[in-house]
Write an enzyme that holds these catalytic residues in place. Structure first.
Site, PDB file in Angstrom:
ATOM      1  N   GLU A 296      12.105   7.648   6.208  1.00 34.93           N
ATOM      2  CA  GLU A 296      13.198   6.754   5.815  1.00 34.93           C
ATOM      3  C   GLU A 296      14.577   7.212   6.301  1.00 34.93           C
ATOM      4  OE1 GLU A 296      12.772   3.850   4.913  1.00 34.93           O
ATOM      5  OE2 GLU A 296      10.727   3.826   4.111  1.00 34.93           O
TER       6      GLU A 296
ATOM      7  N   HIS B  19      16.185  -2.710   9.586  1.00 34.16           N
ATOM      8  CA  HIS B  19      15.567  -1.510   9.037  1.00 34.16           C
ATOM      9  C   HIS B  19      14.045  -1.515   9.263  1.00 34.16           C
ATOM     10  CE1 HIS B  19      15.084   1.802   6.090  1.00 34.16           C
ATOM     11  NE2 HIS B  19      13.944   1.188   5.835  1.00 34.16           N
ATOM     12  N   GLU B  20      13.396  -2.613   8.908  1.00 34.01           N
ATOM     13  CA  GLU B  20      11.929  -2.663   9.050  1.00 34.01           C
ATOM     14  C   GLU B  20      11.531  -2.621  10.524  1.00 34.01           C
ATOM     15  OE1 GLU B  20      10.837  -1.942   6.366  1.00 34.01           O
ATOM     16  OE2 GLU B  20      12.387  -2.741   5.042  1.00 34.01           O
TER      17      GLU B  20
ATOM     18  N   HIS C 256      11.598   0.871  11.860  1.00 36.40           N
ATOM     19  CA  HIS C 256      10.392   1.639  11.508  1.00 36.40           C
ATOM     20  C   HIS C 256       9.315   1.570  12.597  1.00 36.40           C
ATOM     21  CE1 HIS C 256      10.717   3.375   7.503  1.00 36.40           C
ATOM     22  NE2 HIS C 256      11.134   2.251   6.957  1.00 36.40           N
TER      23      HIS C 256
ATOM     24  N   ASP D  95       5.868   7.093  -6.563  1.00 41.84           N
ATOM     25  CA  ASP D  95       6.667   5.931  -6.974  1.00 41.84           C
ATOM     26  C   ASP D  95       7.764   6.340  -7.956  1.00 41.84           C
ATOM     27  OD1 ASP D  95       5.627   3.747  -5.492  1.00 41.84           O
ATOM     28  OD2 ASP D  95       3.855   3.697  -6.790  1.00 41.84           O
TER      29      ASP D  95
ATOM     30  N   CYS E 232       0.802  -1.235   0.000  1.00 42.95           N
ATOM     31  CA  CYS E 232       0.000   0.000   0.000  1.00 42.95           C
ATOM     32  C   CYS E 232       0.829   1.276   0.000  1.00 42.95           C
ATOM     33  CB  CYS E 232      -0.968   0.006   1.179  1.00 42.95           C
ATOM     34  SG  CYS E 232      -2.327  -1.160   0.947  1.00 42.95           S
ATOM     35  N   GLN E 233       2.040   1.236   0.569  1.00 35.41           N
ATOM     36  CA  GLN E 233       2.866   2.443   0.528  1.00 35.41           C
ATOM     37  C   GLN E 233       3.334   2.656  -0.905  1.00 35.41           C
ATOM     38  OE1 GLN E 233       6.590   2.377   2.682  1.00 35.41           O
ATOM     39  NE2 GLN E 233       6.438   4.528   3.261  1.00 35.41           N
TER      40      GLN E 233
ATOM     41  N   ARG F 106      12.445  -7.720  -7.198  1.00 39.60           N
ATOM     42  CA  ARG F 106      12.892  -6.636  -6.316  1.00 39.60           C
ATOM     43  C   ARG F 106      13.487  -5.501  -7.151  1.00 39.60           C
ATOM     44  NH1 ARG F 106      17.065  -7.402  -1.200  1.00 39.60           N
ATOM     45  NH2 ARG F 106      16.872  -5.270  -0.425  1.00 39.60           N
TER      46      ARG F 106
ATOM     47  N   TYR G 237      16.584   8.269   1.928  1.00 38.43           N
ATOM     48  CA  TYR G 237      17.211   7.278   2.812  1.00 38.43           C
ATOM     49  C   TYR G 237      18.601   7.729   3.233  1.00 38.43           C
ATOM     50  CZ  TYR G 237      13.716   3.740   1.424  1.00 38.43           C
ATOM     51  OH  TYR G 237      12.575   3.052   1.223  1.00 38.43           O
TER      52      TYR G 237
ATOM     53  N   GLY H 122      12.677  -4.917  -0.703  1.00 38.02           N
ATOM     54  CA  GLY H 122      13.411  -5.788   0.209  1.00 38.02           C
ATOM     55  C   GLY H 122      12.556  -6.115   1.414  1.00 38.02           C
ATOM     56  N   GLY H 123      11.951  -5.075   1.942  1.00 38.01           N
ATOM     57  CA  GLY H 123      11.083  -5.249   3.088  1.00 38.01           C
ATOM     58  C   GLY H 123      10.078  -4.130   3.169  1.00 38.01           C
ATOM     59  N   MET H 124       8.986  -4.377   3.884  1.00 44.73           N
ATOM     60  CA  MET H 124       7.968  -3.352   4.112  1.00 44.73           C
ATOM     61  C   MET H 124       7.507  -3.481   5.554  1.00 44.73           C
ATOM     62  SD  MET H 124       6.127  -0.843   3.065  1.00 44.73           S
ATOM     63  CE  MET H 124       5.026  -0.021   4.225  1.00 44.73           C
ATOM     64  N   GLU H 125       7.550  -2.338   6.245  1.00 43.45           N
ATOM     65  CA  GLU H 125       7.378  -2.317   7.698  1.00 43.45           C
ATOM     66  C   GLU H 125       5.927  -2.430   8.150  1.00 43.45           C
ATOM     67  OE1 GLU H 125       8.238   0.165   5.652  1.00 43.45           O
ATOM     68  OE2 GLU H 125       7.557   2.124   6.365  1.00 43.45           O
TER      69      GLU H 125
HETATM   70  N1  BES Z   1       8.961   1.431   3.519  1.00 41.28           N
HETATM   71  C1  BES Z   1      10.034   0.968   2.715  1.00 41.28           C
HETATM   72  C2  BES Z   1       9.586   0.405   1.401  1.00 41.28           C
HETATM   73  C3  BES Z   1       8.762   1.351   0.573  1.00 41.28           C
HETATM   74  C4  BES Z   1       9.058   2.703   0.502  1.00 41.28           C
HETATM   75  C5  BES Z   1       7.710   0.878  -0.166  1.00 41.28           C
HETATM   76  C6  BES Z   1       8.261   3.557  -0.266  1.00 41.28           C
HETATM   77  C7  BES Z   1       6.933   1.726  -0.920  1.00 41.28           C
HETATM   78  C8  BES Z   1       7.214   3.071  -0.975  1.00 41.28           C
HETATM   79  C9  BES Z   1      10.898  -0.053   3.455  1.00 41.28           C
HETATM   80  O1  BES Z   1      11.041   0.241   4.815  1.00 41.28           O
HETATM   81  C10 BES Z   1      12.271   0.015   2.879  1.00 41.28           C
HETATM   82  O2  BES Z   1      12.850   1.059   2.926  1.00 41.28           O
HETATM   83  N2  BES Z   1      12.787  -1.092   2.356  1.00 41.28           N
HETATM   84  C11 BES Z   1      14.137  -1.162   1.843  1.00 41.28           C
HETATM   85  C12 BES Z   1      15.026  -1.767   2.908  1.00 41.28           C
HETATM   86  C13 BES Z   1      16.421  -1.228   2.967  1.00 41.28           C
HETATM   87  C14 BES Z   1      16.504   0.274   3.059  1.00 41.28           C
HETATM   88  C15 BES Z   1      17.168  -1.867   4.128  1.00 41.28           C
HETATM   89  C16 BES Z   1      14.119  -2.024   0.587  1.00 41.28           C
HETATM   90  O3  BES Z   1      13.058  -2.557   0.250  1.00 41.28           O
HETATM   91  O4  BES Z   1      15.135  -2.164  -0.058  1.00 41.28           O
HETATM   92 ZN    ZN Z   2      12.196   1.976   5.191  1.00 44.24          ZN
END
Ligand code: BES
Ligand code: ZN
Length: 601
Positions: free
Chosen positions: A314, A291-292, A295, A371, A132-133, A548, A379, A264-267
């Site tokens: 971020e 990282h997650e 958050h 996006d 959703c983000q 990814r 970041y 990579g991940g979503m919090e």
């Molecule tokens: N919240 C983000 C992923 C995200 C950001 C999704 C903006 C949609 C819109 C998540 O916390 C993130 O930053 N993931 C990184 C991890 C990395 C910085 C360790 C990723 O997916 O690479």
């Molecule tokens: Zn993040």
């Protein structure tokens, strides 16, 4: 602007601050894998009796009906489709506190990816996940889709057996569904969250206990590896609590998704979503979990008011992630993490251009799809700004400031200017001393950016840069490298090493055969950019399975350097595109579109 726009504070939402606010959301969802749709009911409870107009966001939704809590039909109008925002849903409720909407999602809902069984580890059942983000929650349910409005939620999700559902909420049990062969999973999220933290996944899932407050969920085929990879989660949570205060979200569970997951991940609170590319076997990629998890403080407790202040979310989280990494693995490992981040920052700055407004921390995104604005700038530039504040104030003082900051703004969503106001109140003069104005409002990286150095890091960079002059690391040196050291070395190599250079690297380091995706992708980027044919089969395989975006962008970009790899990229993309997540597809397509024309393609 027009009077109608004046109360619109988020450039990516129709939510109107002059109207009653949604406080609670009740979802009833039925997941239909055949039609790739969710049949939904969303009940929104407001903080004041709503005497319309009341504006919600929606995207690719079919709104079927709206009724008040007393069952009276509520007039509504669905506005024209706008490219980024979607469609405004204007309700005209008769002074009620609750409105219930019946709706259906579209197979093309940007929040949802529907996977066929072949795209899963088990290969036998379909899979659904949401992302959703930043602004896709509106394609999962009609709601005011801005982080300025936080909601608590509860949900009932009907799924076909033997699948199960997880959400970014506490699990409240399951029961047989209304339809034969279905089960209903119940959830409750008692803490107010921004809509971008709504999350749902449905698949053939099992789970394993990791610690007193953590489990990992995954397909049965992946579960053992996942449990091993993330076995140290409780130790990580405990360390994070020492640094940032009590963990406030009850449980910290994780879900390992199929490889098309675009991040990579979503919090997602209480249920972090993770790419299976983290399953390296040696726990070397768990900085994404750090990282997650971070958050849970910087983000889920205090987040950005809208995407123009994304760095607050971020930047602070990368800073917190590296503090956590330092506490767990020491300063040396942390310097390498900063070095890897620096590379990502340089690439983003180059992609946008160093004077692009998208390299500001505080951005101006009216008319821009968030996006498309996504990059490492919020970041890594953000985390460098936070570190500069920390170093200038001193760590002890800055840690006290962070505790105050999180106490003051918990469960809210703030702007850069609100942050600055608070900073000035708590640490007067600090913003001026570090030239915060340049950091936040100007493009590029200011000259007073903190540097992160160690002898180890300098040696690795020198060794990589010496490759062109014939310098080569000894086999024993290579054998002793951690994942991070290997990455810093590979990132310091010239972008083209030639056929013989590639052959040497592959033989000496066993790169094409690596299962660690960070190392593998860094290598394949060098190999693709050097037109190194022996790596093409592995490259193809990665591009066909992994969605990814962090990997797809550099791989497709490197493949643009030579005619042979451009042809390969076009062929692979044509095959992979239908299986990519819509976001991944868009990123890959945008890279390929910039390739020069080739004779026979
Ligand atoms: N919240 C983000 C992923 C995200 C950001 C999704 C903006 C949609 C819109 C998540 O916390 C993130 O930053 N993931 C990184 C991890 C990395 C910085 C360790 C990723 O997916 O690479
Ligand atoms: Zn993040």
């Amino acid at each position: 602007g027009s009077p109608e726009r004046m109360a619109r504070l988020d450039p990516h939402s129709h939510a109107d601050s002059a109207q009653p606010r949604a406080r609670h959301l009740k979802l009833r969802l039925a997941v239909d894998f055949e039609a790739r749709r969710i049949d939904g009911e969303a009940a929104l409870r407001f903080d004041a009796p709503a005497e319309g107009p009341l504006d919600l966001d929606s995207k690719a939704l079919e709104i079927l009906a709206a009724v008040s809590d007393s069952g009276v039909s509520v007039p509504f109008e669905v506005g024209p489709e706008q490219p980024i925002l979607g469609q405004r849903v204007r309700l005209l409720p008769p002074g009620t506190r609750e409105v219930r909407l019946r709706y259906r999602t579209s197979p093309r809902a940007p929040a949802l990816q529907w996977l066929s069984p072949e795209q899963t580890a088990g290969g036998a059942h379909p899979f659904l996940f949401s992302q959703c983000q930043p602004i896709h929650a509106r394609s999962l349910a009609p709601l005011p889709d801005t982080p300025r409005h936080r909601v608590t939620y509860e949900a009932e999700v009907e799924v076909p057996e033997p699948l199960s559902a997880v959400m970014s909420a506490g699990a409240e049990g399951e029961a047989p569904g209304a339809h034969p062969g279905t089960r209903v999973f119940r959830f409750r999220m008692p803490q107010p969250i921004p809509p971008y933290l709504l999350a749902l996944a449905v698949g053939r899932l099992e789970s394993r206990e990791l610690g007193p407050r953590s489990r990992v969920h995954a397909e049965p085929e992946t579960l053992e590896r996942a449990a091993h990879e993330f076995a140290e989660t409780e130790a990580m949570i405990a360390r994070a609590e020492e640094l940032f205060g009590p963990y406030d979200w009850d449980r910290y569970d994780m879900l390992v998704l199929p490889p098309s997951f675009p991040y990579g991940g979503m919090e997602n609170p209480r249920m972090t979503f993770l790419t299976p590319t983290l399953l390296a076997g040696d726990r070397s990629l768990v900085d994404v979990v750090a990282h997650e998890l971070a958050h849970s403080w910087t983000g889920n407790l205090v987040t950005n008011a809208d995407m123009e202040h994304f760095w607050l979310n971020e930047g602070f989280t990368v800073w917190a992630e590296r503090r956590l990494l330092e506490a767990l693995h020491g300063e040396e490992a942390t310097v390498l993490a900063w070095a890897i981040g620096e590379k990502a920052l340089e690439e983003s700055m180059e992609r946008f251009g160093k004077s692009s407004p998208l390299t500001r921390l505080r951005t101006d995104l009216a008319g821009t799809d968030p996006d498309d604005a996504f990059s490492s700038v919020p970041y890594e530039k953000g985390a460098r700004f936070v570190t500069l504040l920390e170093r200038t104030a001193g760590r002890a003082r800055f840690d006290r400031f962070m505790r105050e900051y999180m106490a003051r703004f918990r469960f809210t969503s703030i702007t850069t200017e609100e942050f600055l106001g608070f900073l000035e109140g708590e640490l007067p003069g600090l913003a001026a001393r570090v030239d915060a104005r340049a950091w936040l409002y100007e493009p590029g990286l200011p000259p007073n950016a903190p540097v992160f150095r160690s002898e180890r890091k300098d040696a690795l960079v020198a060794l990589g840069q010496g490759f062109a002059r014939g310098e080569r690391p000894a086999a024993s040196t290579i054998a002793g490298w951690t994942t991070a050291e290997t990455l810093v070395y590979l990132q310091s190599l010239p972008r083209e090493t030639g056929e013989a250079g590639c052959a040497w690297l592959d033989a000496a380091m066993g790169l094409t055969g690596r299962g660690n995706h960070e190392v593998l992708v860094e290598w394949l980027t060098v190999a693709a950019g050097s037109d190194f044919q022996p790596a093409f089969e592995r490259l193809r395989e990665v591009l066909l399975t992994v969605g990814r975006m962090k990997y797809l962008r550099p791989l497709y970009a490197a493949m643009g350097r030579h005619e042979r790899t451009r042809a390969l990229a076009r062929r692979v993309f044509a095959e992979a595109a239908p299986r990519y997540h819509a976001l991944s597809r868009r990123v890959a397509a945008s890279v390929i579109e910039k390739y020069p024309e080739d004779p026979a393609s």
